[in-house]
Write a protein that holds these residues in place. Structure first.
Motif, PDB file in Angstrom:
ATOM      1  N   LYS A  16      38.842  45.861 -45.950  1.00  0.00           N
ATOM      2  CA  LYS A  16      37.693  45.315 -45.244  1.00  0.00           C
ATOM      3  C   LYS A  16      38.051  43.963 -44.624  1.00  0.00           C
ATOM      4  O   LYS A  16      38.624  43.095 -45.284  1.00  0.00           O
ATOM      5  N   ILE A  17      37.736  43.813 -43.354  1.00  0.00           N
ATOM      6  CA  ILE A  17      37.945  42.536 -42.673  1.00  0.00           C
ATOM      7  C   ILE A  17      36.652  42.174 -41.949  1.00  0.00           C
ATOM      8  O   ILE A  17      35.731  42.998 -41.846  1.00  0.00           O
ATOM      9  N   PRO A  27      29.239  37.442 -39.196  1.00  0.00           N
ATOM     10  CA  PRO A  27      30.357  38.362 -38.954  1.00  0.00           C
ATOM     11  C   PRO A  27      29.965  39.813 -39.238  1.00  0.00           C
ATOM     12  O   PRO A  27      29.038  40.100 -40.004  1.00  0.00           O
ATOM     13  N   ILE A  28      30.687  40.718 -38.627  1.00  0.00           N
ATOM     14  CA  ILE A  28      30.510  42.160 -38.841  1.00  0.00           C
ATOM     15  C   ILE A  28      31.640  42.639 -39.744  1.00  0.00           C
ATOM     16  O   ILE A  28      32.818  42.383 -39.466  1.00  0.00           O
ATOM     17  N   GLU A  29      31.302  43.343 -40.807  1.00  0.00           N
ATOM     18  CA  GLU A  29      32.343  43.882 -41.688  1.00  0.00           C
ATOM     19  C   GLU A  29      32.831  45.217 -41.135  1.00  0.00           C
ATOM     20  O   GLU A  29      32.033  46.102 -40.825  1.00  0.00           O
ATOM     21  N   VAL A  30      34.150  45.352 -41.000  1.00  0.00           N
ATOM     22  CA  VAL A  30      34.752  46.575 -40.486  1.00  0.00           C
ATOM     23  C   VAL A  30      35.889  46.977 -41.421  1.00  0.00           C
ATOM     24  O   VAL A  30      36.278  46.219 -42.312  1.00  0.00           O
ATOM     25  N   GLU A  31      36.426  48.167 -41.189  1.00  0.00           N
ATOM     26  CA  GLU A  31      37.543  48.654 -42.005  1.00  0.00           C
ATOM     27  C   GLU A  31      38.813  48.665 -41.179  1.00  0.00           C
ATOM     28  O   GLU A  31      38.913  49.424 -40.209  1.00  0.00           O
ATOM     29  N   ASN A  32      39.754  47.832 -41.564  1.00  0.00           N
ATOM     30  CA  ASN A  32      41.027  47.799 -40.849  1.00  0.00           C
ATOM     31  C   ASN A  32      41.887  48.982 -41.275  1.00  0.00           C
ATOM     32  O   ASN A  32      41.928  49.334 -42.447  1.00  0.00           O
ATOM     33  N   LEU A  57      39.117  38.001 -35.672  1.00  0.00           N
ATOM     34  CA  LEU A  57      39.285  38.796 -36.875  1.00  0.00           C
ATOM     35  C   LEU A  57      39.669  37.884 -38.034  1.00  0.00           C
ATOM     36  O   LEU A  57      40.500  36.985 -37.870  1.00  0.00           O
ATOM     37  N   THR A  58      39.070  38.130 -39.205  1.00  0.00           N
ATOM     38  CA  THR A  58      39.406  37.376 -40.405  1.00  0.00           C
ATOM     39  C   THR A  58      39.846  38.345 -41.487  1.00  0.00           C
ATOM     40  O   THR A  58      39.110  39.275 -41.842  1.00  0.00           O
ATOM     41  N   PHE A  59      41.049  38.117 -41.996  1.00  0.00           N
ATOM     42  CA  PHE A  59      41.649  38.986 -43.002  1.00  0.00           C
ATOM     43  C   PHE A  59      41.642  38.293 -44.358  1.00  0.00           C
ATOM     44  O   PHE A  59      41.853  37.075 -44.446  1.00  0.00           O
ATOM     45  N   ALA A  69      42.576  35.409 -36.642  1.00  0.00           N
ATOM     46  CA  ALA A  69      43.285  35.534 -35.372  1.00  0.00           C
ATOM     47  C   ALA A  69      42.270  35.833 -34.279  1.00  0.00           C
ATOM     48  O   ALA A  69      41.400  36.690 -34.450  1.00  0.00           O
ATOM     49  N   GLU A  70      42.373  35.082 -33.189  1.00  0.00           N
ATOM     50  CA  GLU A  70      41.619  35.473 -32.008  1.00  0.00           C
ATOM     51  C   GLU A  70      42.286  36.708 -31.418  1.00  0.00           C
ATOM     52  O   GLU A  70      43.516  36.836 -31.450  1.00  0.00           O
ATOM     53  N   ALA A  71      41.483  37.621 -30.905  1.00  0.00           N
ATOM     54  CA  ALA A  71      42.041  38.877 -30.428  1.00  0.00           C
ATOM     55  C   ALA A  71      41.320  39.347 -29.176  1.00  0.00           C
ATOM     56  O   ALA A  71      40.163  38.991 -28.923  1.00  0.00           O
ATOM     57  N   LYS A  72      42.018  40.164 -28.413  1.00  0.00           N
ATOM     58  CA  LYS A  72      41.470  40.754 -27.204  1.00  0.00           C
ATOM     59  C   LYS A  72      41.293  42.253 -27.435  1.00  0.00           C
ATOM     60  O   LYS A  72      42.222  42.926 -27.885  1.00  0.00           O
TER      61      LYS A  72
END
Length: 221
Positions: A16-17, A27-32, A57-59, A69-72
């Motif tokens: 979960k990240i 934040p939204i919790e998602v599954e990496n 994204l936060t790990f 990490a900022e991500a596109k």
């Protein structure tokens, strides 16, 4: 499913990240599902993520710590179960967060190597730049502090490829290990020569501006 377009080795990890959108505070919790030097793939039931180009994204890290990490958002696909598979490319990490990302990749690679019984290199292609002249080193550092570096190398890379730049060689200045992205390249050919073509590269850096500006303080030493 989406085509594998990444140049770095993907490592599977189901964890979960958190995803933070520019217009939301919660934040939204998602599954990496997998991660590499260049980015990640995660699953989300929230379509709002797909409406944004840039996200954070936060790990989870050891203890109560984390790294971000900022991500596109590069592409996404809606699956049969209604979830979205979202592929992102890392665009900006602090040096500390990059260090933690590298440690995570090496840990996952070691686990996967045991399962597959084969060597795995999870880190991006490395570009070693050795500079022994202090004046040239100062010029390199000045360019990096401004967010861009021009240099000539042997052999071509892929435009938009993310590299690990190792800058070393001067006893006066510390070695630097930076994330750099190839924004353009020009092959310099020499007729009637059997030597390998030289390539002029233009690099941008995937670090916060304040961290790059801090490099300029080295010039005063």
């Amino acid at each position: 499913m989406m085509t594998n377009r990444r140049s770095q080795y993907r490592l599977g990890t189901t964890t979960k990240i958190s995803v933070t959108l520019p217009d939301r505070t919660v934040p939204i919790e998602v599954e990496n599902r997998n991660i590499s030097w260049g980015g990640a793939l995660f699953m989300s039931a929230d379509p709002a993520i797909c409406d944004h180009e840039k996200i954070r994204l936060t790990f989870p890290w050891t203890g109560d710590q984390s790294f971000s990490a900022e991500a596109k958002v590069m592409r996404y696909e809606r699956l049969a179960d209604g979830q979205f598979a979202v592929a992102v490319r890392f665009s900006c990490l602090s040096p500390l967060d990059q260090s933690r990302l590298v440690k995570l990749l090496k840990l996952l690679a070691a686990q996967e190597k045991v399962a597959r019984s084969e060597p795995i290199d999870p880190i991006a292609e490395t570009l070693d730049l050795t500079v022994t002249d202090d004046q040239e080193m100062r010029e390199r550092l000045r360019q990096i502090s401004e967010g861009r570096l021009s240099l000539t190398t042997f052999g071509a890379y892929r435009t938009d490829q993310s590299l690990r730049l190792n800058l070393s060689g001067s006893q006066r200045y510390p070695n630097l290990y930076l994330r750099a992205r190839v924004v353009s390249q020009e092959i310099l050919t020499f007729p009637f020569s059997n030597q390998q073509d030289l390539v002029k590269l233009e690099l941008d850096f995937e670090h916060p501006e304040e961290d790059l500006r801090e490099i300029a303080t080295l010039l005063d030493t």
